[in-house]
Design a protein around this motif. Structure first.
Motif, PDB file in Angstrom:
ATOM      1  N   UNK A 137       0.641  -1.272  -0.039  1.00  0.00           N
ATOM      2  CA  UNK A 137      -0.050  -0.031  -0.035  1.00  0.00           C
ATOM      3  C   UNK A 137       0.892   1.286  -0.031  1.00  0.00           C
ATOM      4  N   UNK A 138       0.776   1.815  -1.257  1.00  0.00           N
ATOM      5  CA  UNK A 138       1.541   3.061  -1.245  1.00  0.00           C
ATOM      6  C   UNK A 138       0.879   4.426  -0.934  1.00  0.00           C
ATOM      7  N   UNK A 139      -0.493   4.227  -0.922  1.00  0.00           N
ATOM      8  CA  UNK A 139      -1.163   5.610  -0.654  1.00  0.00           C
ATOM      9  C   UNK A 139      -2.410   5.091  -0.022  1.00  0.00           C
ATOM     10  N   UNK A 140      -2.845   5.626   1.092  1.00  0.00           N
ATOM     11  CA  UNK A 140      -4.106   5.270   1.945  1.00  0.00           C
ATOM     12  C   UNK A 140      -5.193   5.320   1.082  1.00  0.00           C
ATOM     13  N   UNK A 141      -6.218   4.348   1.176  1.00  0.00           N
ATOM     14  CA  UNK A 141      -7.460   4.461   0.481  1.00  0.00           C
ATOM     15  C   UNK A 141      -8.651   3.655   1.443  1.00  0.00           C
ATOM     16  N   UNK A 142      -9.672   3.798   0.723  1.00  0.00           N
ATOM     17  CA  UNK A 142     -10.968   3.034   1.458  1.00  0.00           C
ATOM     18  C   UNK A 142     -11.644   2.253   0.642  1.00  0.00           C
ATOM     19  N   UNK A 143     -12.103   0.971   1.005  1.00  0.00           N
ATOM     20  CA  UNK A 143     -13.157   0.279   0.255  1.00  0.00           C
ATOM     21  C   UNK A 143     -14.270   0.919   0.480  1.00  0.00           C
ATOM     22  N   UNK A 144     -15.272   1.450  -0.321  1.00  0.00           N
ATOM     23  CA  UNK A 144     -16.450   2.086  -0.070  1.00  0.00           C
ATOM     24  C   UNK A 144     -17.840   1.481  -0.547  1.00  0.00           C
ATOM     25  N   UNK A 145     -17.361   0.468  -1.653  1.00  0.00           N
ATOM     26  CA  UNK A 145     -18.547  -0.180  -2.367  1.00  0.00           C
ATOM     27  C   UNK A 145     -17.981  -1.391  -3.117  1.00  0.00           C
ATOM     28  N   UNK A 146     -19.130  -2.316  -3.280  1.00  0.00           N
ATOM     29  CA  UNK A 146     -18.992  -3.664  -3.842  1.00  0.00           C
ATOM     30  C   UNK A 146     -20.106  -3.994  -4.442  1.00  0.00           C
ATOM     31  N   UNK A 147     -19.741  -4.961  -5.423  1.00  0.00           N
ATOM     32  CA  UNK A 147     -20.941  -5.410  -6.202  1.00  0.00           C
ATOM     33  C   UNK A 147     -20.857  -6.706  -6.903  1.00  0.00           C
ATOM     34  N   UNK A 148     -21.641  -7.511  -6.953  1.00  0.00           N
ATOM     35  CA  UNK A 148     -21.457  -8.592  -7.711  1.00  0.00           C
ATOM     36  C   UNK A 148     -22.745  -9.181  -8.598  1.00  0.00           C
ATOM     37  N   UNK A 149     -22.777  -9.603  -9.446  1.00  0.00           N
ATOM     38  CA  UNK A 149     -24.079 -10.169 -10.361  1.00  0.00           C
ATOM     39  C   UNK A 149     -24.994 -11.369  -9.433  1.00  0.00           C
ATOM     40  N   UNK A 150     -24.165 -11.872  -8.582  1.00  0.00           N
ATOM     41  CA  UNK A 150     -24.701 -12.883  -7.654  1.00  0.00           C
ATOM     42  C   UNK A 150     -25.332 -12.469  -6.611  1.00  0.00           C
ATOM     43  N   UNK A 151     -25.158 -11.123  -6.215  1.00  0.00           N
ATOM     44  CA  UNK A 151     -25.813 -10.775  -5.017  1.00  0.00           C
ATOM     45  C   UNK A 151     -26.727  -9.348  -5.056  1.00  0.00           C
ATOM     46  N   UNK A 152     -27.340  -9.012  -4.074  1.00  0.00           N
ATOM     47  CA  UNK A 152     -28.038  -7.954  -4.132  1.00  0.00           C
ATOM     48  C   UNK A 152     -27.535  -6.747  -3.713  1.00  0.00           C
ATOM     49  N   UNK A 153     -26.370  -6.988  -2.745  1.00  0.00           N
ATOM     50  CA  UNK A 153     -25.582  -5.927  -2.404  1.00  0.00           C
ATOM     51  C   UNK A 153     -24.646  -6.498  -1.754  1.00  0.00           C
ATOM     52  N   UNK A 154     -23.751  -5.573  -0.981  1.00  0.00           N
ATOM     53  CA  UNK A 154     -22.657  -5.617  -0.066  1.00  0.00           C
ATOM     54  C   UNK A 154     -22.671  -4.983   1.146  1.00  0.00           C
ATOM     55  N   UNK A 155     -21.853  -5.350   2.348  1.00  0.00           N
ATOM     56  CA  UNK A 155     -21.887  -4.552   3.556  1.00  0.00           C
ATOM     57  C   UNK A 155     -20.599  -5.127   4.078  1.00  0.00           C
ATOM     58  N   UNK A 156     -20.292  -4.530   5.431  1.00  0.00           N
ATOM     59  CA  UNK A 156     -18.971  -4.805   6.078  1.00  0.00           C
ATOM     60  C   UNK A 156     -19.545  -5.921   7.016  1.00  0.00           C
ATOM     61  N   UNK A 157     -18.723  -6.771   7.490  1.00  0.00           N
ATOM     62  CA  UNK A 157     -19.073  -7.918   8.246  1.00  0.00           C
ATOM     63  C   UNK A 157     -17.851  -8.039   9.250  1.00  0.00           C
ATOM     64  N   UNK A 158     -18.232  -8.506  10.571  1.00  0.00           N
ATOM     65  CA  UNK A 158     -17.160  -8.612  11.562  1.00  0.00           C
ATOM     66  C   UNK A 158     -17.688  -8.129  12.923  1.00  0.00           C
ATOM     67  N   UNK A 159     -17.134  -8.593  13.881  1.00  0.00           N
ATOM     68  CA  UNK A 159     -17.469  -8.085  15.313  1.00  0.00           C
ATOM     69  C   UNK A 159     -17.072  -6.657  15.439  1.00  0.00           C
ATOM     70  N   UNK A 160     -18.265  -5.938  16.139  1.00  0.00           N
ATOM     71  CA  UNK A 160     -18.044  -4.617  16.415  1.00  0.00           C
ATOM     72  C   UNK A 160     -18.064  -3.422  14.962  1.00  0.00           C
ATOM     73  N   UNK A 161     -18.445  -3.871  13.948  1.00  0.00           N
ATOM     74  CA  UNK A 161     -18.388  -3.104  12.929  1.00  0.00           C
ATOM     75  C   UNK A 161     -19.825  -2.714  12.469  1.00  0.00           C
ATOM     76  N   UNK A 162     -20.348  -1.609  11.605  1.00  0.00           N
ATOM     77  CA  UNK A 162     -21.427  -1.450  11.191  1.00  0.00           C
ATOM     78  C   UNK A 162     -21.652  -2.138   9.932  1.00  0.00           C
ATOM     79  N   UNK A 163     -22.599  -1.749   9.292  1.00  0.00           N
ATOM     80  CA  UNK A 163     -23.014  -2.673   8.062  1.00  0.00           C
ATOM     81  C   UNK A 163     -22.668  -1.686   6.832  1.00  0.00           C
ATOM     82  N   UNK A 164     -22.553  -0.383   6.889  1.00  0.00           N
ATOM     83  CA  UNK A 164     -22.100   0.550   5.926  1.00  0.00           C
ATOM     84  C   UNK A 164     -20.664   0.169   5.458  1.00  0.00           C
ATOM     85  N   UNK A 165     -20.591  -0.146   4.277  1.00  0.00           N
ATOM     86  CA  UNK A 165     -19.201  -0.473   3.720  1.00  0.00           C
ATOM     87  C   UNK A 165     -18.235   0.810   3.583  1.00  0.00           C
ATOM     88  N   UNK A 166     -17.313   0.643   4.579  1.00  0.00           N
ATOM     89  CA  UNK A 166     -16.280   1.683   4.537  1.00  0.00           C
ATOM     90  C   UNK A 166     -15.084   0.893   5.363  1.00  0.00           C
TER      91      UNK A 166
END
Length: 148
Positions: free
Chosen positions: A62-91
């Motif tokens: 990683x040479x420059x900071x970035x943020x994953x803010x969105x994701x899509x796939x034709x196999x799913x209706x949407x995407x969100x964050x997962x894991x303990x203590x995180x919200x659903x908004x993808x960031x």
């Protein structure tokens, strides 16, 4: 002479095929942006009727900071964050000079509203959207289901 050469070629080809069945192939995929390298996006095979899939991957070099803010796939209706203590908004932060891993047991990308089961050893398309790097088309691989 030519029959002998022919037999050797057949034996070598057969040996290569048999060895290929015992030696696992490299399955990693790498995708590059100006800011980082995305390494081996993957998930587990899903059970019939599953509605989500956790996508794991690594951001390295990683040479420059970035943020994953969105994701899509034709196999799913949407995407969100997962894991303990995180919200659903993808960031998801991708800090400069730090290897960032999205894992099954930690923070990960979750595809929601699956339209079909994800089958073992298949590759499926997805598009990841980053704050600085823009859109990145990639594929994720499907690994063995988690042990029960």
């Amino acid at each position: 002479m030519s029959a002998r050469f022919g037999r050797r070629s057949v034996l070598r080809a057969g040996l290569a095929i048999v060895a290929g069945g015992f030696v696992p192939g490299a399955r990693a995929h790498e995708y590059f942006t100006a800011n980082f390298t995305l390494i081996h996006p993957w998930t587990r095979a899903s059970a019939p009727g599953a509605t989500s899939a956790n996508i794991c991957m690594t951001f390295d070099e990683v040479t420059g900071s970035d943020r994953l803010i969105g994701a899509s796939s034709p196999l799913a209706e949407g995407a969100e964050m997962g894991g303990n203590g995180v919200g659903r908004a993808l960031d998801i932060a991708i800090p400069q000079r730090i290897k960032t891993e999205l894992t099954e047991t930690g923070v990960h990308l979750r595809l929601v509203g699956l339209k079909q089961p994800l089958e073992l050893a298949r590759e499926y398309p997805m598009t990841l959207v980053f704050a600085r790097s823009g859109s990145l088309r990639a594929t994720f691989l499907v690994d063995y289901p988690a042990a029960s």
